[in-house]
Design an enzyme around this catalytic site. Sequence first.
Site, PDB file in Angstrom:
ATOM      1  N   GLU A 164      -8.408   6.296   5.206  1.00  0.00           N
ATOM      2  CA  GLU A 164      -9.857   6.342   5.006  1.00  0.00           C
ATOM      3  C   GLU A 164     -10.307   5.206   4.084  1.00  0.00           C
ATOM      4  O   GLU A 164      -9.517   4.718   3.259  1.00  0.00           O
ATOM      5  CB  GLU A 164     -10.274   7.682   4.391  1.00  0.00           C
ATOM      6  CG  GLU A 164      -9.964   8.862   5.287  1.00  0.00           C
ATOM      7  CD  GLU A 164     -10.412  10.193   4.687  1.00  0.00           C
ATOM      8  OE1 GLU A 164     -10.357  11.200   5.402  1.00  0.00           O
ATOM      9  OE2 GLU A 164     -10.814  10.215   3.503  1.00  0.00           O
ATOM     10  N   GLY A 168      -7.654   5.488   1.173  1.00  0.00           N
ATOM     11  CA  GLY A 168      -6.479   4.920   1.803  1.00  0.00           C
ATOM     12  C   GLY A 168      -5.725   5.973   2.583  1.00  0.00           C
ATOM     13  O   GLY A 168      -6.313   6.773   3.308  1.00  0.00           O
ATOM     14  N   TRP A 194      -8.861   1.455  10.192  1.00  0.00           N
ATOM     15  CA  TRP A 194      -7.581   0.808  10.463  1.00  0.00           C
ATOM     16  C   TRP A 194      -6.655   1.716  11.264  1.00  0.00           C
ATOM     17  O   TRP A 194      -5.447   1.758  11.021  1.00  0.00           O
ATOM     18  CB  TRP A 194      -6.909   0.369   9.157  1.00  0.00           C
ATOM     19  CG  TRP A 194      -7.766  -0.559   8.346  1.00  0.00           C
ATOM     20  CD1 TRP A 194      -8.750  -1.381   8.801  1.00  0.00           C
ATOM     21  CD2 TRP A 194      -7.728  -0.757   6.939  1.00  0.00           C
ATOM     22  NE1 TRP A 194      -9.330  -2.082   7.775  1.00  0.00           N
ATOM     23  CE2 TRP A 194      -8.718  -1.719   6.610  1.00  0.00           C
ATOM     24  CE3 TRP A 194      -6.945  -0.227   5.914  1.00  0.00           C
ATOM     25  CZ2 TRP A 194      -8.945  -2.141   5.314  1.00  0.00           C
ATOM     26  CZ3 TRP A 194      -7.172  -0.654   4.629  1.00  0.00           C
ATOM     27  CH2 TRP A 194      -8.158  -1.598   4.325  1.00  0.00           C
ATOM     28  N   GLU A 406       3.450   1.673   6.464  1.00  0.00           N
ATOM     29  CA  GLU A 406       4.349   2.784   6.101  1.00  0.00           C
ATOM     30  C   GLU A 406       4.524   2.937   4.599  1.00  0.00           C
ATOM     31  O   GLU A 406       5.576   3.336   4.115  1.00  0.00           O
ATOM     32  CB  GLU A 406       5.723   2.605   6.759  1.00  0.00           C
ATOM     33  CG  GLU A 406       5.683   2.535   8.270  1.00  0.00           C
ATOM     34  CD  GLU A 406       5.289   3.844   8.922  1.00  0.00           C
ATOM     35  OE1 GLU A 406       5.142   4.847   8.208  1.00  0.00           O
ATOM     36  OE2 GLU A 406       5.104   3.860  10.148  1.00  0.00           O
ATOM     37  N   GLY A 407       3.479   2.648   3.854  1.00  0.00           N
ATOM     38  CA  GLY A 407       3.520   2.723   2.397  1.00  0.00           C
ATOM     39  C   GLY A 407       3.721   1.346   1.804  1.00  0.00           C
ATOM     40  O   GLY A 407       4.725   0.679   2.089  1.00  0.00           O
ATOM     41  N   ASN A 409       4.807  -1.639  -0.454  1.00  0.00           N
ATOM     42  CA  ASN A 409       6.074  -1.760  -1.175  1.00  0.00           C
ATOM     43  C   ASN A 409       5.943  -1.515  -2.669  1.00  0.00           C
ATOM     44  O   ASN A 409       6.863  -0.973  -3.300  1.00  0.00           O
ATOM     45  CB  ASN A 409       6.685  -3.140  -0.927  1.00  0.00           C
ATOM     46  CG  ASN A 409       7.264  -3.267   0.472  1.00  0.00           C
ATOM     47  OD1 ASN A 409       7.138  -2.359   1.299  1.00  0.00           O
ATOM     48  ND2 ASN A 409       7.889  -4.396   0.745  1.00  0.00           N
ATOM     49  N   GLN A 505       4.823   1.066 -15.140  1.00  0.00           N
ATOM     50  CA  GLN A 505       5.208   0.646 -13.806  1.00  0.00           C
ATOM     51  C   GLN A 505       6.070  -0.606 -13.803  1.00  0.00           C
ATOM     52  O   GLN A 505       6.867  -0.811 -12.876  1.00  0.00           O
ATOM     53  CB  GLN A 505       3.960   0.440 -12.944  1.00  0.00           C
ATOM     54  CG  GLN A 505       3.193   1.730 -12.713  1.00  0.00           C
ATOM     55  CD  GLN A 505       1.956   1.516 -11.871  1.00  0.00           C
ATOM     56  OE1 GLN A 505       1.637   0.401 -11.484  1.00  0.00           O
ATOM     57  NE2 GLN A 505       1.250   2.600 -11.583  1.00  0.00           N
TER      58      GLN A 505
END
Length: 630
Positions: A164, A168, A194, A406-407, A409, A505
């Site tokens: 969305e 996302g 998308w 697919e996520g 990186n 992170q």
Amino acid sequence: MPSPTKSAAPDKPSFLRGLFAGAIHDALLFPFPDPLERRDADEARTVRRLIASAHAMRDAGLIDSARFDAEETIPDETIRAMAEAGLLGITVPREYGGLGLSSTGYARVFGEVAAMDASLGVVIGVHAGLGCKPLVLFGTDEQKARYLPALARGETLAAYALTEPETGSDAQHIVTRAEPDGEGGWRITGRKHWIGLAHRAGVITVFAQTPTTGRDGRPAQRPTAFIVRPDMPGFRVVGTVRKLGIRGSTQAELEFDRCAVPADHVLGQVGKGFSVAVNVLNGGRLSLAAGCAQGAKAIVGEMARYAEQRIQFGAPLASFEITQRKLSTLAAETYAADAMVGHLSAALDRGDVDAALEAAAAKVFNSELIWRAADEMVQVAGGRGYVMPYPYERMLRDARINRIFEGANDVLRLFIALNGIEGPAEKLQELGAALRKPIQNFNAVAGYATDRVRTALGSPVDGVDVRLHGRLLHHKRFLEKHTAELKGAAQAAILAHRKKIIERQLVTERLANMAIELYARSATIARTQRLLEERGEGACAHELALCDLFCVESGQRFRAQRELLGGRSEAVDDARRAVAARVRAAAGYDVSDAVLDRGGAEDGTAENRTADDDGARYGRAAASTSKLGA
């Protein structure tokens, strides 16, 4: 594409999670899986037939990457040919007219097609993977009988609408809503963007928040999956988007204006859409990793051929050591990428392990490999690499999406590290419960107990006695050493940052990079050992050289990440945060031009700084970084 999330099998063992605890789970890696021919000869023949059909389509001009890219679409005749060959029914069970391939078979076919044309890979990945899989896994008998045969025959295509504009691909926090219509059905309102194949699809899995009751008995919103057809009132394709690469595939924006969905088109259970979303992730990451591995093989071959034919300074490019470095490193990394695909696909087929972290690691490693390979191909090709009609610039554009699909990186690295350190964190009593909550909020997976597992690769573990070939013992010793260092680094990070580790992170990214290297190296050693056992050392000279080179360079990358976690890392990270804060505050670079302006930026931002502001912002970082050596 869906973002990373919690594992569907937290009670099963995970090789990669064990590494964070200092354990190498030999039983999860050795022996390296048999090739598909030995595991299922019939399926292997089917896979070979499908691959041959794809090659025949390319020879007949039905797969024309330059045309797909220029026209930004894949022609209907190509889609029909794919359907006739069975390429669109590879994940549909045989009882519904499909081929019912295993994870290994699907990944191998996907990889071959994606290496031929990245856009066609997207078509198969969206239709056969994301589109058909939810119906296969969660559809009722009636839903499967109604939709799967047509999808297997390619009479209609399937799509998967999760992403969305606002959130996302975060399945838990989507804003699209579905409300009961008072007559047993639902009304969906919201937007998706998308969404691959959505403009052509006849069956779309759509995720929307639905009213349910929470665990505390209070009203709550939980995602639910619905089967939506384009003929349902209130559904509209707003338009399609133009893209940097994979231009033959088409992504669309969808609008739902109180779209009417019958009660029997709920997929799975109301409020359980999150489970529907996560159960396609591992397979999707495996297939993407397979596509990247096969694509890297193709690029290495193209680079070798081009470098032999292209004469510069009186000699072939391939005769220069810099070109040889590119070829050798890419070949060694492709060998490792292929080994991970072989290990991961067999693990998913067995179903007795939790391979979520391994799938994420393979996706990260392989998608970054294909990007480096495409970039180096452009570099070797020089000016020809940058212009049409040579295919190299298109290879580069097509390769870029894999680090996002697919996520992303960056997020997958956090997923790997935060899940990996949960087990060690639980063993550190002073952290315990304080760390558990934030990690669970990041979709953590419960750790697998490793008390019975020894860290030595050659030790009997879970009934497996691994005896490595002498040529691999040196790599084994470094693998054990580095696994112990990953455990120490993870524990040090936990103790240093406690429950704030989820916010650090830069630290978790380094831990993830270390773990990814260890998994890639482990799979490479296991595969090489299997080849040595079957063929003997004399017939494996090339494979041994690839293994040697990869293990050495992987070890160097591992050490670089470990050193970034050393005593000086906090000072460097402080400087990064300080500089980033200034750039954010100024919404730009915010330094006067070195040639035209010595007194301040023309927009006035530089003059508006004060000494006090700079001192407050940079004081700590400056004090720390001034102590750093070279």
